[in-house]
Design a protein around this motif. Structure first.
Motif, PDB file in Angstrom:
ATOM      1  N   UNK A 103       0.817  -1.211   0.000  1.00  0.00           N
ATOM      2  CA  UNK A 103       0.000   0.000   0.000  1.00  0.00           C
ATOM      3  C   UNK A 103       0.853   1.264   0.000  1.00  0.00           C
ATOM      4  N   UNK A 104       2.051   1.190   0.579  1.00  0.00           N
ATOM      5  CA  UNK A 104       2.884   2.382   0.693  1.00  0.00           C
ATOM      6  C   UNK A 104       3.600   2.723  -0.612  1.00  0.00           C
ATOM      7  N   UNK A 105       3.942   1.706  -1.407  1.00  0.00           N
ATOM      8  CA  UNK A 105       4.717   1.988  -2.621  1.00  0.00           C
ATOM      9  C   UNK A 105       3.930   2.820  -3.637  1.00  0.00           C
ATOM     10  N   UNK A 106       2.642   2.560  -3.916  1.00  0.00           N
ATOM     11  CA  UNK A 106       1.904   3.463  -4.820  1.00  0.00           C
ATOM     12  C   UNK A 106       1.828   4.888  -4.288  1.00  0.00           C
ATOM     13  N   UNK A 107       1.690   5.053  -2.969  1.00  0.00           N
ATOM     14  CA  UNK A 107       1.678   6.402  -2.407  1.00  0.00           C
ATOM     15  C   UNK A 107       3.035   7.081  -2.582  1.00  0.00           C
ATOM     16  N   UNK A 108       4.112   6.310  -2.381  1.00  0.00           N
ATOM     17  CA  UNK A 108       5.449   6.880  -2.545  1.00  0.00           C
ATOM     18  C   UNK A 108       5.674   7.340  -3.981  1.00  0.00           C
ATOM     19  N   UNK A 109       5.236   6.553  -4.932  1.00  0.00           N
ATOM     20  CA  UNK A 109       5.425   6.949  -6.339  1.00  0.00           C
ATOM     21  C   UNK A 109       4.653   8.221  -6.660  1.00  0.00           C
ATOM     22  N   UNK A 110       3.450   8.360  -6.114  1.00  0.00           N
ATOM     23  CA  UNK A 110       2.665   9.576  -6.363  1.00  0.00           C
ATOM     24  C   UNK A 110       3.276  10.789  -5.668  1.00  0.00           C
ATOM     25  N   UNK A 111       3.781  10.598  -4.444  1.00  0.00           N
ATOM     26  CA  UNK A 111       4.377  11.714  -3.710  1.00  0.00           C
ATOM     27  C   UNK A 111       5.658  12.175  -4.401  1.00  0.00           C
ATOM     28  N   UNK A 112       6.508  11.222  -4.812  1.00  0.00           N
ATOM     29  CA  UNK A 112       7.779  11.602  -5.419  1.00  0.00           C
ATOM     30  C   UNK A 112       7.601  12.132  -6.834  1.00  0.00           C
TER      31      UNK A 112
END
Length: 270
Positions: free
Chosen positions: A74-83
């Motif tokens: 769940x965290x990796x899609x959020x990280x890609x959007x944030x970065x």
């Protein structure tokens, strides 16, 4: 025996006399201190050179996404959007560190700092004081403004922002978008409004000059001279003036102004 006693007595007297003389001899004078020695004043010690000021530390920039308790998926899609968002992107964060932050293990041949980061995150368990101290250290090491911590609560992923300045979590919590796939577009929009930094606009492109200002203007040929009409020439008006003058002279020369002029007057009967 009497001579031996006499010799011993003389020896003891000599020793006592020499000891008394030594006791009465004055001690040698100590040398005066350096400050009282006459002569030129001593120069002061050289001043210490001023140490250069340490360079100012760079201001924290962006957010970093951290996964706890098996919330990597769940965290990796959020990280890609944030970065991928310029106003939330950290100043310096490579993919290897981003994956370790999201819970992936560090490779065996990874550098020491990457393996140390993985061990530090593995020790974070929740909202207890030791875990919050470790998150503060991670935020300072990455030089980011805050950490977006993703964990699983009640079987669903939840993201909260950890603020290293206060050492506590922000009150707001974020959930992924509704749908079959995990996406965080709504959460990223809220993070931009709350924590997004102003991104400087690119400098405007230089204005291009008009074509006529950068190219030579075409040379326009001058029109051929127009031929004058006959009445526009000087000789025509000169001839007219001469003719008028001659006619006036003849008129005045032939006019009869004498008294013998007979004037006829016609009378009409009524």
């Amino acid at each position: 025996m009497r001579s031996v006693a006499l010799a011993v007595g003389i020896g003891l007297a000599v020793v006592a006399f020499s000891g008394a003389a030594a006791a009465q001899a004055p001690l040698p004078a100590l040398p005066p201190p350096a400050s009282s020695v006459p002569g030129p004043p001593s120069s002061p010690p050289p001043a210490l050179a001023a140490l250069p000021a340490p360079p100012p530390a760079a201001a924290p920039v962006g957010l970093a996404v951290v996964a706890l308790g098996g919330a990597t998926d769940a965290a990796w899609p959020l990280a890609r959007s944030v970065y991928a968002t310029p106003s939330l992107r950290p100043a310096a964060l490579d993919e290897a560190h981003a994956r370790v932050l999201c819970g992936e293990p560090a490779p065996a041949a990874a550098p020491h700092d990457l393996r140390d980061l993985a061990d530090t995150l593995a020790a974070v368990k929740g909202d207890d004081a030791p875990s919050r101290m470790l998150l503060v250290e991670v935020a300072h090491r990455l030089n980011v403004r805050a950490l977006v911590v993703v964990r699983t609560e009640g079987g669903a992923p939840v993201a909260r922002v950890f603020l290293p300045e206060s050492g506590a979590y922000d009150a707001a919590s974020y959930a992924p978008d509704a749908g079959a796939t995990v996406a965080w577009s709504g959460a990223v929009g809220s993070l931009v409004r709350t924590f997004g930094a102003e991104v400087p606009a690119p400098p405007p492109a230089p204005l291009s000059a008009p074509a006529l200002a950068t190219h030579e203007e075409p040379v326009v040929a001058a029109p051929p001279p127009r031929s004058k009409a006959f009445y526009e020439t000087g000789w025509f008006w000169g001839a007219v003036g001469a003719a008028a003058f001659a006619g006036g002279a003849i008129f005045f020369a032939t006019r009869d102004n004498g008294d013998s002029t007979i004037h006829l007057q016609a009378q009409v009967p009524h």
